[in-house]
Scaffold this active site. Structure first.
Site, PDB file in Angstrom:
ATOM      1  N   CYS A 103       1.103  -0.692  -0.072  1.00  0.00           N
ATOM      2  CA  CYS A 103       0.358   0.360   0.243  1.00  0.00           C
ATOM      3  C   CYS A 103       0.945   1.162   0.045  1.00  0.00           C
ATOM      4  O   CYS A 103       1.358   1.535  -1.454  1.00  0.00           O
ATOM      5  CB  CYS A 103      -1.342  -0.300   1.000  1.00  0.00           C
ATOM      6  SG  CYS A 103      -2.428   0.979   1.333  1.00  0.00           S
TER       7      CYS A 103
ATOM      8  N   GLU B 285      -2.026  -8.673   3.263  1.00  0.00           N
ATOM      9  CA  GLU B 285      -1.740  -9.473   4.622  1.00  0.00           C
ATOM     10  C   GLU B 285      -3.577  -9.507   5.676  1.00  0.00           C
ATOM     11  O   GLU B 285      -3.684 -10.414   5.926  1.00  0.00           O
ATOM     12  CB  GLU B 285      -1.073  -8.984   5.571  1.00  0.00           C
ATOM     13  CG  GLU B 285      -1.665  -7.880   6.485  1.00  0.00           C
ATOM     14  CD  GLU B 285      -1.208  -5.935   5.003  1.00  0.00           C
ATOM     15  OE1 GLU B 285      -1.181  -6.610   3.994  1.00  0.00           O
ATOM     16  OE2 GLU B 285      -1.807  -5.062   5.437  1.00  0.00           O
TER      17      GLU B 285
ATOM     18  N   HIS C  26      -3.321  -5.153   0.085  1.00  0.00           N
ATOM     19  CA  HIS C  26      -3.068  -5.564   1.358  1.00  0.00           C
ATOM     20  C   HIS C  26      -2.737  -7.174   1.133  1.00  0.00           C
ATOM     21  O   HIS C  26      -4.296  -7.733   1.792  1.00  0.00           O
ATOM     22  CB  HIS C  26      -3.581  -5.292   2.804  1.00  0.00           C
ATOM     23  CG  HIS C  26      -3.984  -3.725   3.045  1.00  0.00           C
ATOM     24  ND1 HIS C  26      -2.389  -3.113   3.657  1.00  0.00           N
ATOM     25  CD2 HIS C  26      -4.577  -2.515   2.469  1.00  0.00           C
ATOM     26  CE1 HIS C  26      -2.780  -1.958   3.565  1.00  0.00           C
ATOM     27  NE2 HIS C  26      -3.894  -1.609   3.061  1.00  0.00           N
TER      28      HIS C  26
END
Lengths: 287, 218
Positions: free
Chosen positions: B86, B191, B189
């Site tokens: 990001c 994650e 993202h």
């Protein structure tokens, strides 16, 4: 393009995930860590954990408990229940929440504005519980006990103006009913704010979720609906895809081509098929 | 973790959400260290730089901790594999017009600007969206074009630099990932993207271990 989201709501009472019925009756389900772990494995787009006893008990969030279950989430996690001030918001984000849901304290001072200023609007969700009163709807706080005199549209507009990025709208009447969302309630808020609206309360099968999405919700949520079988959420997504709604379905078990009953459960397969399945080797995916 | 095991450095510069990245690496069984220490960056086999928030603030935090120099030494000059997430991808650009003109690392020739969404779509771009890439791309091994990742941003690369190898459509098509040799950036993202994200992170760590194994890093 951006997809509609299917989110799982976990109502937590004294550290346990419970089923909620009409905001008045609750049945135990299990540990939040386990629920978060499995809902992630089954492909939840988002998980919303709400501590239902924090505000009624006059306490703040249980940060240790949040830290314990947050570790199990690899999708966005919203945490609510008992948020009193900016310090609570900061601590929740620090222990693993991606967004915070503010309900009882929604009009408290400049909490929403401060939290949005610090973490961005997308981190602040206005959680609004409402039920039918007279010809309209009224918002109740503190676990549905305290009337506010506000309509859901008014409450939503105020919160969004203060900086909330999303509105989580829960129908107290439909809570646990499995009869579908209160679409009139949903419409009153969806028409009132430009921010994404997440609907909760009443979804029992994929057709209900579809109705919510078609009514304009950005995310359709369910709680009790996902407690009854393995891969419940995956099956709900397959049901939605079969009904024509584009949702993200990327678990390696995706039930493509498998018959579902209208309630979203697996239809019983022919006995010969079931017999043959005994000898099919399924290898668990390793990443 | 054994002191000699290869590990990844997750850069903690006071602005990123490091817990989620760490959780996924733990899940993948990949050792990592979270810090702002150049010593960790020097010894790591790969660097991950997460980030949500403002470009200018991020660059400021990195500069004040001496991390711009450290990144330049070990990643740009040293060839150490880097994954920016990001904001971590955005700072690779020359500059951003977020809150006035702020200077980035300038390793990719583009500027960052507000996503130019058409009427009817709002910012931030937040939620699950599909990304498009070459089916043989190693960072996306095991994934098919159209795979979904979680996005949460209001800014993006203003142009399509030659390093772009993945794109996303939110009313307007914008770069979702860039690669300049050992330097990778993703706008989404991983994650927070469940299976797709875990596969991507595994592919990145495999790439870094491969580079280290071949003795190609500083």
């Amino acid at each position: 393009m951006l997809k509609k989201r299917l989110a799982a709501v976990l109502v937590i009472r004294s550290g346990w995930v419970v089923q909620s019925f009409g905001f008045s009756r609750h049945l135990p389900v299990g540990r939040p860590e386990i629920a978060v772990e499995y809902l992630n494995r089954w492909g939840a787009d988002e998980i919303i954990c709400l501590d239902m006893t924090a505000s009624p008990q006059g306490r703040g969030p249980d940060f240790e408990a949040v830290a314990a279950y947050a570790r199990h989430s690899q999708c966005p996690l919203t945490v609510g229940g008992g948020i009193r001030d900016l310090g609570d918001v900061e601590r929740l984000i620090a222990v693993g929440a991606d967004k915070v849901a503010v309900n009882t304290a929604l009009d408290e001072g400049s909490l929403v504005a401060d939290a949005a200023g610090l973490f961005g609007s997308q981190a602040v969700v206005a959680s609004i519980d409402a039920r039918r009163v007279g010809a309209g709807y009224e918002v109740f706080r503190n676990g549905g006990r305290q009337p506010t005199g506000l309509s859901p549209a008014q409450a939503a507009q105020r919160a969004v103006a203060a900086g909330a990025g999303e509105v989580l709208l829960t129908s107290m009447d439909r809570d646990g009913s499995g009869q579908g969302y209160d679409l009139e309630l949903a419409d009153s808020v969806i028409q009132a704010v430009a921010a994404p609206v997440l609907l909760c309360g009443g979804a029992g099968e994929p057709a209900h979720l579809l109705d919510g999405a078609r009514a304009g919700a950005s995310a359709v949520c369910a709680a009790n609906m996902f407690h009854h079988c393995e891969h419940s959420l995956t099956l709900a997504k397959r049901g939605l895809l079969d009904l024509g709604l584009e949702v993200r379905l990327e678990t390696n078990f995706d039930y493509a081509g498998v018959a579902l009953a209208p309630d979203g459960r697996l239809a019983k397969r022919d006995d010969h098929e079931l017999e043959a399945l005994r000898f099919v080797r399924v290898v668990e995916e390793t990443i | 973790m054994n002191a000699r095991d290869p590990f990844f450095h997750i850069v903690d510069y006071g602005i990123g959400n490091i817990a989620s990245v760490r959780n996924v690496l733990d899940r993948l069984g990949t050792p990592c260290r979270v810090s702002a220490d150049e010593a960790d960056m020097a010894r790591a086999v790969g660097v991950i730089l997460p980030g949500v928030g403002a470009f200018a603030a991020a660059m400021d935090h990195l500069r004040r901790r001496g991390l711009v120099d450290a990144l330049t030494r070990h990643v740009l000059q040293g060839g150490k594999p880097y994954l920016g997430i990001c904001l971590g991808m955005q700072i690779l650009a020359r500059d951003s017009d977020e809150g006035g003109q702020a200077q980035g690392l300038g390793w990719i020739d583009s500027s960052v600007r507000r996503v130019p969404v058409p009427d009817g779509l709002s910012l931030p771009h937040v939620g699950w969206n599909s990304v498009w890439f070459d089916p043989d791309d190693p960072l996306f091994a095991g994934l098919a074009p159209g795979a979904h990742f979680y996005f949460d941003h209001s800014y993006c690369y203003a142009s399509d630099p030659p390093e772009t190898f993945c794109r996303c459509d939110y009313g307007v098509v914008f770069p979702a990932a860039v690669r300049r040799g050992n330097i990778l950036g993703v706008q989404f993202h991983p994650e927070k993207s469940q299976r797709s994200g875990m596969k991507l992170l595994r592919n990145f760590t495999n790439f870094a271990l491969q580079v280290a194994g071949a003795g190609n890093h500083a």
